[in-house]
Scaffold this active site. Structure first.
Site, PDB file in Angstrom:
ATOM      1  N   CYS A   4     -25.364  -2.690 -10.494  1.00  0.00           N
ATOM      2  CA  CYS A   4     -26.751  -2.949 -10.171  1.00  0.00           C
ATOM      3  C   CYS A   4     -26.924  -3.513  -8.782  1.00  0.00           C
ATOM      4  CB  CYS A   4     -27.302  -3.920 -11.198  1.00  0.00           C
ATOM      5  SG  CYS A   4     -28.732  -3.215 -11.966  1.00  0.00           S
ATOM      6  N   ARG A  51       0.809  -1.223   0.000  1.00  0.00           N
ATOM      7  CA  ARG A  51       0.000   0.000   0.000  1.00  0.00           C
ATOM      8  C   ARG A  51       0.850   1.285   0.000  1.00  0.00           C
ATOM      9  NH1 ARG A  51      -5.207  -0.170   2.122  1.00  0.00           N
ATOM     10  NH2 ARG A  51      -4.619  -2.032   3.308  1.00  0.00           N
TER      11      ARG A  51
HETATM   12  N1  LLP Z   1       3.057  -9.098   2.990  1.00  0.00           N
HETATM   13  C1  LLP Z   1       2.046  -9.937   3.154  1.00  0.00           C
HETATM   14  C2  LLP Z   1       2.319 -11.339   3.469  1.00  0.00           C
HETATM   15  C3  LLP Z   1       0.715  -9.494   3.002  1.00  0.00           C
HETATM   16  O1  LLP Z   1      -0.273 -10.331   3.181  1.00  0.00           O
HETATM   17  C4  LLP Z   1       0.475  -8.144   2.681  1.00  0.00           C
HETATM   18  C5  LLP Z   1      -0.884  -7.651   2.487  1.00  0.00           C
HETATM   19  C6  LLP Z   1       1.577  -7.289   2.499  1.00  0.00           C
HETATM   20  C7  LLP Z   1       2.859  -7.796   2.678  1.00  0.00           C
HETATM   21  C8  LLP Z   1       1.423  -5.850   2.129  1.00  0.00           C
HETATM   22  O2  LLP Z   1       0.762  -5.110   3.086  1.00  0.00           O
HETATM   23  P1  LLP Z   1       0.569  -3.529   2.858  1.00  0.00           P
HETATM   24  O3  LLP Z   1       1.920  -2.891   2.926  1.00  0.00           O
HETATM   25  O4  LLP Z   1      -0.047  -3.348   1.531  1.00  0.00           O
HETATM   26  O5  LLP Z   1      -0.322  -3.112   3.951  1.00  0.00           O
HETATM   27  N2  LLP Z   1      -7.248  -5.736   0.153  1.00  0.00           N
HETATM   28  C9  LLP Z   1      -6.975  -5.076   1.409  1.00  0.00           C
HETATM   29  C10 LLP Z   1      -5.520  -5.234   1.811  1.00  0.00           C
HETATM   30  C11 LLP Z   1      -5.116  -6.662   1.937  1.00  0.00           C
HETATM   31  C12 LLP Z   1      -3.701  -6.795   2.415  1.00  0.00           C
HETATM   32  C13 LLP Z   1      -3.245  -8.196   2.241  1.00  0.00           C
HETATM   33  N3  LLP Z   1      -1.899  -8.420   2.584  1.00  0.00           N
HETATM   34  C14 LLP Z   1      -7.325  -3.592   1.279  1.00  0.00           C
HETATM   35  O6  LLP Z   1      -7.759  -3.173   0.202  1.00  0.00           O
HETATM   36  O7  LLP Z   1      -7.213  -2.840   2.246  1.00  0.00           O
END
Ligand code: LLP
Length: 434
Positions: free
Chosen positions: A363, A295
């Site tokens: 929808c 993110r």
């Molecule tokens: N590493 C692992 C093993 C992960 O599962 C994730 C995110 C990351 C790194 C990266 O995390 P970040 O830096 O992006 O927070 N769809 C959800 C987010 C799901 C995150 C899944 N894992 C949303 O839209 O908020």
């Protein structure tokens, strides 16, 4: 006047500018709905990690891009040109990264449910590392690596038992998580012993990831603390020397004004300081660190441009502004109730006195992009609307619900702009129909 949450946004002459580019011009050149990404911000975000990891943890440390946040070929080209490795969670991501020219040695294959086919495919492509999530997978990796006559490098995913203050769908560090092996139940120790015994698995260390959109400033220190205790226990128990410790991703980003700002460089400095002290007090060699942000690499490098289609006023009840996109290009409000900042991009200096729900064209009533939005009361069909900070988990989670073609991704690079992902056509929609 609206609030702006990212440094690459400006308002000038009643219009929203993104990376110093006119959003009206971009919308008229590429049409809406449209994802726009700012390559410069993307690269700066990568460097925050690569430079501070090197500076505070030393040359062995490496940042991996958690590519689930935004996965397409150009994205892999950019992050790998910034010296990041990549975290992939499916053969789809792996294949895209390979096609973008990423060195498979720099790839880490996650997922809690890899099939035999996934494992065989990744091994045949010389994937650098697997992050092992369960015993079935350990055995399958051992088997396919044996077939190929290699020793496959791997990390084990450990659940450190850390509860983060984020929304439940992304809270992954707790003992009862579907991911990894908990320390508390002894499963972490058990699988380590098993992995060491497997002839064709070369266990390099451990991984954890406790959650996403995290703002607690000590969360990586807490993870490091628990994981280094585990590393030390594994040394005592099995004489196992951990070479790599992956602390996962998760730093939060600002979607709305009230979200805090995290100084990632300074946070990494604090984690490194703690890490070094802890290793020395435990008398263990410092494992080389990995971090895998998703993110915080891409979120503020993106926004979505829509055109307003309908303004519906239900007197005494509620107002709606419906746009030409929706949950098909951004399901995050529907799934998690996620907050976003919304701006009338072509009326950016007008007073926002019209409360409404920003909704999509799908929808179903749940197709909401954002509730309680304030827009100018002059808002009408044809106006340009921007939803900010959509670079993460929007394109990658988009769907063809209602057979709506997926949006293109346009990348901005200084005065240049180019298409990184083409807009889907109606023919793309029926491509696999027989
Ligand atoms: N590493 C692992 C093993 C992960 O599962 C994730 C995110 C990351 C790194 C990266 O995390 P970040 O830096 O992006 O927070 N769809 C959800 C987010 C799901 C995150 C899944 N894992 C949303 O839209 O908020």
């Amino acid at each position: 006047m609206s609030n702006l949450v990212c440094d690459n946004l400006k308002i000038h002459n009643n219009e929203l500018y993104f990376a110093d580019r006119s959003t009206k011009e971009l919308a008229s050149k590429y049409k809406t709905p449209l994802y726009v990404m700012d390559e410069n911000t993307l690269r700066q975000n990568c460097r925050k990690y690569t430079e501070s990891l090197k500076k505070y943890f030393g040359n062995g440390a490496k940042a991996l891009f958690a590519s689930k946040a935004c996965s397409f070929k150009r994205m892999y080209e950019i992050v790998s040109s910034e010296n990041m490795g990549v975290d992939v969670v499916s053969v789809g991501e792996l294949y895209t990264a390979l096609k973008a020219g990423v060195n498979p040695e720099d790839m880490y294959f996650h997922s809690n449910s890899k099939t035999d086919e996934d494992i065989e495919y990744a091994i045949s492509k010389n994937i650098g590392y697997f992050v092992i999530d369960n015993i079935e997978e350990l055995d399958a990796i051992n088997r396919y690596a044996g077939k190929k006559g290699i020793k496959q490098k791997a990390l084990i995913r450990i659940t450190p038992g850390i509860d983060t203050h984020t929304y439940e769908a992304v809270n992954t560090g707790k003992v009862d998580s579907k991911f990894g092996f908990p320390i508390e139940t002894g499963a972490g120790e058990f699988i380590t012993g098993e992995a060491i015994k497997r002839e064709n698995v070369d266990l390099k260390g451990f991984h954890c990831h406790v959650g996403s959109q995290l703002f607690d400033s000590d969360v990586f220190v807490r993870s490091a603390d628990t994981m280094l205790n585990f590393v030390s226990d594994m040394k005592n128990k099995f004489n196992f020397e951990t070479e790599i410790l992956d602390l996962g991703g998760g730093y939060g980003v600002r979607y709305v004004e009230s979200d805090p700002y995290i100084d990632i460089e300074d946070n990494i400095r604090q984690v490194a300081e703690f890490y070094k002290k802890k290793c020395s007090s435990l008398g263990i060699k410092e494992p080389s660190v990995r971090m895998e942000p998703g993110r915080s690499i891409v979120a503020d490098a993106g926004l979505t441009l829509y055109t307003a289609n309908t303004v519906k006023i239900i007197d005494g009840y509620k107002n709606y502004v419906a746009v030409d996109g929706g949950m098909c290009d951004n399901p995050r409000f529907a799934l998690y109730g996620s907050a976003y900042t919304v701006i009338a991009a072509d009326k950016a200096e007008e007073k926002c006195d019209f409360p409404c729900s920003l909704v999509g064209r799908c929808c179903e009533s749940g197709d909401i992009l954002q509730e309680n939005v304030m827009l100018p009361s002059s808002i009408k069909r044809g106006d340009l609307i921007a939803v900010l900070t959509t670079g993460a988990y929007n394109y990658s989670m988009s769907s063809n619900y209602n057979r709506i073609p997926k949006l293109p991704v346009v990348m901005l690079d200084g005065n240049d702009d180019y298409i990184a992902v083409k807009r889907e056509t109606l023919d793309d929609i029926i491509r696999n129909d027989v």
